[in-house]
Design a protein around this motif. Structure first.
Motif, PDB file in Angstrom:
ATOM      1  N   ALA A   1      11.295  -5.370  -1.396  1.00  0.00           N
ATOM      2  CA  ALA A   1      11.990  -6.930  -2.112  1.00  0.00           C
ATOM      3  C   ALA A   1      11.352  -7.382  -0.558  1.00  0.00           C
ATOM      4  N   LEU A   2      12.335  -7.343   0.055  1.00  0.00           N
ATOM      5  CA  LEU A   2      11.402  -8.571   1.848  1.00  0.00           C
ATOM      6  C   LEU A   2       9.946  -7.586   1.796  1.00  0.00           C
ATOM      7  N   MET A   3       9.642  -6.594   2.111  1.00  0.00           N
ATOM      8  CA  MET A   3       8.452  -6.367   1.865  1.00  0.00           C
ATOM      9  C   MET A   3       7.153  -6.905   1.179  1.00  0.00           C
ATOM     10  N   GLU A   4       7.966  -6.982   0.244  1.00  0.00           N
ATOM     11  CA  GLU A   4       7.304  -7.873  -0.756  1.00  0.00           C
ATOM     12  C   GLU A   4       6.828  -9.280  -0.882  1.00  0.00           C
ATOM     13  N   LYS A   5       8.061  -9.379  -0.823  1.00  0.00           N
ATOM     14  CA  LYS A   5       8.593 -11.451  -0.226  1.00  0.00           C
ATOM     15  C   LYS A   5       7.650 -11.773   0.762  1.00  0.00           C
ATOM     16  N   THR A   6       7.530 -10.797   1.721  1.00  0.00           N
ATOM     17  CA  THR A   6       6.815 -11.264   3.204  1.00  0.00           C
ATOM     18  C   THR A   6       5.682 -10.800   3.580  1.00  0.00           C
TER      19      THR A   6
ATOM     20  N   ASN B   1       0.995  -1.306  -0.006  1.00  0.00           N
ATOM     21  CA  ASN B   1       0.126   0.120  -0.435  1.00  0.00           C
ATOM     22  C   ASN B   1       1.026   1.360   0.058  1.00  0.00           C
ATOM     23  N   GLU B   2       0.303   2.640  -0.023  1.00  0.00           N
ATOM     24  CA  GLU B   2       0.247   3.780  -0.311  1.00  0.00           C
ATOM     25  C   GLU B   2       2.036   4.437   1.009  1.00  0.00           C
ATOM     26  N   GLU B   3       1.045   4.029   2.069  1.00  0.00           N
ATOM     27  CA  GLU B   3       1.759   4.035   3.228  1.00  0.00           C
ATOM     28  C   GLU B   3       2.922   3.047   3.591  1.00  0.00           C
ATOM     29  N   ASN B   4       3.340   2.177   3.225  1.00  0.00           N
ATOM     30  CA  ASN B   4       4.773   1.141   3.512  1.00  0.00           C
ATOM     31  C   ASN B   4       5.507   2.288   2.249  1.00  0.00           C
ATOM     32  N   LEU B   5       4.887   1.925   1.231  1.00  0.00           N
ATOM     33  CA  LEU B   5       5.803   2.998   0.477  1.00  0.00           C
ATOM     34  C   LEU B   5       6.156   4.213   0.522  1.00  0.00           C
ATOM     35  N   ASP B   6       5.968   4.911   1.571  1.00  0.00           N
ATOM     36  CA  ASP B   6       5.907   6.441   1.797  1.00  0.00           C
ATOM     37  C   ASP B   6       7.183   5.899   2.837  1.00  0.00           C
ATOM     38  N   VAL B   7       7.053   4.911   4.240  1.00  0.00           N
ATOM     39  CA  VAL B   7       7.587   4.943   4.662  1.00  0.00           C
ATOM     40  C   VAL B   7       8.887   4.399   4.297  1.00  0.00           C
ATOM     41  N   THR B   8       8.776   3.484   3.087  1.00  0.00           N
ATOM     42  CA  THR B   8      10.404   3.932   2.493  1.00  0.00           C
ATOM     43  C   THR B   8      11.207   4.079   1.920  1.00  0.00           C
TER      44      THR B   8
ATOM     45  N   ARG C   1      26.166  -1.534  12.875  1.00  0.00           N
ATOM     46  CA  ARG C   1      25.086  -0.239  12.499  1.00  0.00           C
ATOM     47  C   ARG C   1      25.153  -0.036  11.302  1.00  0.00           C
ATOM     48  N   ASP C   2      25.464  -0.223  10.407  1.00  0.00           N
ATOM     49  CA  ASP C   2      25.234  -0.542   8.215  1.00  0.00           C
ATOM     50  C   ASP C   2      24.186  -1.161   8.488  1.00  0.00           C
ATOM     51  N   MET C   3      23.825  -2.390   9.403  1.00  0.00           N
ATOM     52  CA  MET C   3      22.559  -3.635   8.661  1.00  0.00           C
ATOM     53  C   MET C   3      21.396  -3.343   9.666  1.00  0.00           C
ATOM     54  N   TYR C   4      20.314  -3.703   7.913  1.00  0.00           N
ATOM     55  CA  TYR C   4      19.178  -3.319   8.356  1.00  0.00           C
ATOM     56  C   TYR C   4      18.214  -4.776   7.374  1.00  0.00           C
ATOM     57  N   GLU C   5      17.440  -5.050   8.399  1.00  0.00           N
ATOM     58  CA  GLU C   5      15.833  -5.724   8.273  1.00  0.00           C
ATOM     59  C   GLU C   5      16.313  -6.682   7.352  1.00  0.00           C
ATOM     60  N   ASP C   6      16.596  -6.206   5.895  1.00  0.00           N
ATOM     61  CA  ASP C   6      16.853  -6.788   4.448  1.00  0.00           C
ATOM     62  C   ASP C   6      17.949  -8.326   4.661  1.00  0.00           C
ATOM     63  N   GLU C   7      18.621  -8.203   5.964  1.00  0.00           N
ATOM     64  CA  GLU C   7      19.863  -9.397   5.858  1.00  0.00           C
ATOM     65  C   GLU C   7      19.589  -9.549   7.368  1.00  0.00           C
TER      66      GLU C   7
ATOM     67  N   PHE D   1       8.721  -3.681  11.909  1.00  0.00           N
ATOM     68  CA  PHE D   1       8.663  -4.043  10.455  1.00  0.00           C
ATOM     69  C   PHE D   1       7.402  -5.312  11.145  1.00  0.00           C
ATOM     70  N   GLY D   2       6.038  -5.840  10.577  1.00  0.00           N
ATOM     71  CA  GLY D   2       5.316  -6.888  11.221  1.00  0.00           C
ATOM     72  C   GLY D   2       4.237  -5.717  12.720  1.00  0.00           C
ATOM     73  N   GLY D   3       4.021  -7.614  13.343  1.00  0.00           N
ATOM     74  CA  GLY D   3       3.532  -6.268  14.867  1.00  0.00           C
ATOM     75  C   GLY D   3       2.140  -5.706  13.941  1.00  0.00           C
ATOM     76  N   PRO D   4       1.087  -7.333  13.833  1.00  0.00           N
ATOM     77  CA  PRO D   4       0.845  -7.898  13.705  1.00  0.00           C
ATOM     78  C   PRO D   4       1.643  -8.941  12.066  1.00  0.00           C
ATOM     79  N   PRO D   5       2.492  -9.910  12.027  1.00  0.00           N
ATOM     80  CA  PRO D   5       2.227 -10.563  10.731  1.00  0.00           C
ATOM     81  C   PRO D   5       0.995 -10.383   9.829  1.00  0.00           C
ATOM     82  N   PRO D   6       1.182 -11.259   8.226  1.00  0.00           N
ATOM     83  CA  PRO D   6      -0.337 -10.984   7.317  1.00  0.00           C
ATOM     84  C   PRO D   6      -0.834 -12.132   7.608  1.00  0.00           C
ATOM     85  N   GLY D   7      -2.585 -11.759   7.477  1.00  0.00           N
ATOM     86  CA  GLY D   7      -3.026 -13.415   8.629  1.00  0.00           C
ATOM     87  C   GLY D   7      -3.166 -13.655   9.811  1.00  0.00           C
TER      88      GLY D   7
END
Length: 478
Positions: free
Chosen positions: A27-32, A2-9, A70-76, A45-51
């Motif tokens: 990519a992480l958001m689309e995959k999960t 959704n647009e809200e998620n895109l804005d946050v990213t 410090r330079d590691m993020y959710e995708d890793e 990220f999540g809280g709650p997860p889908p479904g």
């Protein structure tokens, strides 16, 4: 998406540096299928997860993760933590610069998944030479309230706390060791949520709040240590509290042997509590059910299974940076006077644990000793060849810590003052020569002690906390 998620990213990508980028998050958001929102210095990220249907997972399902690059993020990070189970929510603490703050909270859907994450990911090498620390996240709902008039009963304390704070569920009050008609001068107040406890603490913490005309002391209670079910299933030692000081080990053994003669192996009593060791676990469990609430020498006792303490993992947790960031919580020592005792269920003569917070949990089972037979071969060794779990005191740990860093031993300087009632109070200043010219030239706690041993232990605890704090990220639960 959704647009809200895109804005946050998109908003995060403007300040993101290093390997993290907008495409990786998308990519992480689309995959999960998980949502991602950034607010109040953290990215969820999540809280709650889908479904997901129903309430959030219960307490004990969240782990704290420290020493994250410090330079590691959710995708890793998310793929690594998904190895232990389904993630309900992943909260990464963020700086304004776009870097992470070095720590995160991961909530799983079950306690078993959280325990698995601790087992397989604590000290995990997430990048070459970079090891993360993983432990249970403590969602504390309990406050320590000190300087309460000793004549007040549980019902009076409960009513008063409900008047001045919201969300009070219960209060825990224990009778004096010397006079069972009085309390010990403190209580533990249980709240319906961590937020309710935090709000109450903020209201009461300034130090000017009074109950019944007394200025009270307020701090976080140290949450009871979680012991896995498998370990507890092997425990055959009972913890008995609220005993009379005059009650002997022989009397306790006789009382617990009544339901089954010969079932008790031995008893170890310290002040007004004791450990009762059984030959068989089944007898221990049966005795707990029979003896809880019974009277011995006129005192109504409480009986629970003793919780084993893994000293090595406890110290490893502290050295991984899991220390409360609140300066007033860094070290609060157990005063030997019962009216000021701030560690419940622990003998007042023992020093407080390294985390220094007030604990309502039973003390650990007494340390093991082994017989020294004539002719036993002894080998000279250096203490520095041992592992950290061989040390029980903070003084020894500090010496060990300095040696492992190739520093000269710590230097202790003793100072004294006199209290209003004429007692000599002691405090040590510690200088670490290797860092004395740095940002902090010495370490000195803001608490005074009545004995030399306590003062030295307190100073060592305080120094260790600050040394680790500057070297590791901090587990902030508030």
């Amino acid at each position: 998406m959704n647009e809200e998620n895109l804005d946050v990213t998109n908003g995060c990508s403007k300040v993101r540096t290093g390997t993290q980028n907008e495409a990786a998050l998308l990519a992480l958001m689309e995959k999960t299928g998980y949502n991602m929102v950034q607010e109040n210095g953290q990215r969820k990220f999540g809280g709650p997860p889908p479904g997901w249907e129903g309430p959030p997972p219960p307490r004990g399902c969240e782990v704290f993760v420290g020493k994250i690059p410090r330079d590691m993020y959710e995708d890793e990070l998310v793929p690594v933590f998904e190895r232990a189970g389904k993630i309900y929510e992943f909260r990464l603490m963020m700086e304004f610069s776009g870097e992470n703050r070095g720590y995160a909270f991961v909530m799983y859907t079950t306690k078993e998944e959280a325990q698995l994450a601790i087992r397989i990911l604590n000290n995990y090498e997430i990048r070459p030479g970079k090891f993360i620390g993983v432990c249970v996240s403590l969602d504390n709902c309990r406050l320590f309230i000190g300087a309460i008039p000793k004549e007040k009963k549980k019902e009076e304390i409960l009513d008063e706390m409900k008047k001045v704070t919201e969300g009070v569920v219960d209060v825990i009050v224990y009778p004096s060791a010397t006079d069972k008609t009085k309390n010990r001068g403190f209580a533990f107040v249980e709240y319906e949520s961590h937020r309710a406890a935090a709000m109450a603490r903020r209201k009461l913490i300034p130090g000017t709040f009074q109950l019944w005309g007394h200025t009270i002391q307020v701090d976080w209670a140290d949450p009871e240590k979680e012991v896995d079910e498998e370990t507890m299933q092997r425990v055959k030692v009972l913890y008995v509290r609220n005993l009379m000081i005059s009650t002997t080990e022989e009397t306790i053994k006789a009382e617990f042997n009544k339901f089954k003669p010969g079932a008790v192996e031995r008893v170890k009593k310290l002040r007004d509590y004791a450990f009762v060791h059984f030959f068989n676990r089944e007898d221990a469990v049966a005795a707990m059910s029979v003896m809880n609430g019974k009277c011995i020498d006129g005192a109504s006792i409480e009986v629970t299974l003793a919780k084993p303490v893994n000293k090595e993992s406890t110290w490893r947790q502290h050295l991984n940076g899991q220390i409360s960031p609140n300066s007033e919580n860094l070290l609060v020592f157990a005063n030997k006077e019962e009216g000021h005792q701030k560690t419940l269920g622990k003998p007042p003569s023992l020093p407080a644990r390294l985390n220094g917070q007030h604990s309502p949990s039973p003390p650990e089972i007494e340390r093991c000793t082994y017989p020294f037979f004539p002719g036993t071969k002894l080998t000279p060794i250096s203490m520095y060849s041992l592992k950290s779990n061989h040390f029980n005191s903070a003084v020894m740990h500090l010496d060990y810590y300095c040696n492992k860093n190739n520093w000269a031993p710590p230097e202790y300087y003793l100072y004294s003052t006199t209290s209003q009632d004429g007692k000599v109070l002691l405090v040590y200043k510690i200088v670490i020569p290797a860092i004395a010219n740095g940002s902090q030239s010495y370490f000195m706690p803001d608490k005074l002690c009545t004995t030399l041993e306590d003062a030295k232990e307190l100073a060592a605890q305080f120094t260790l906390l600050h040394l680790v704090k500057t070297a590791s990220p901090i587990n902030s639960s508030v």
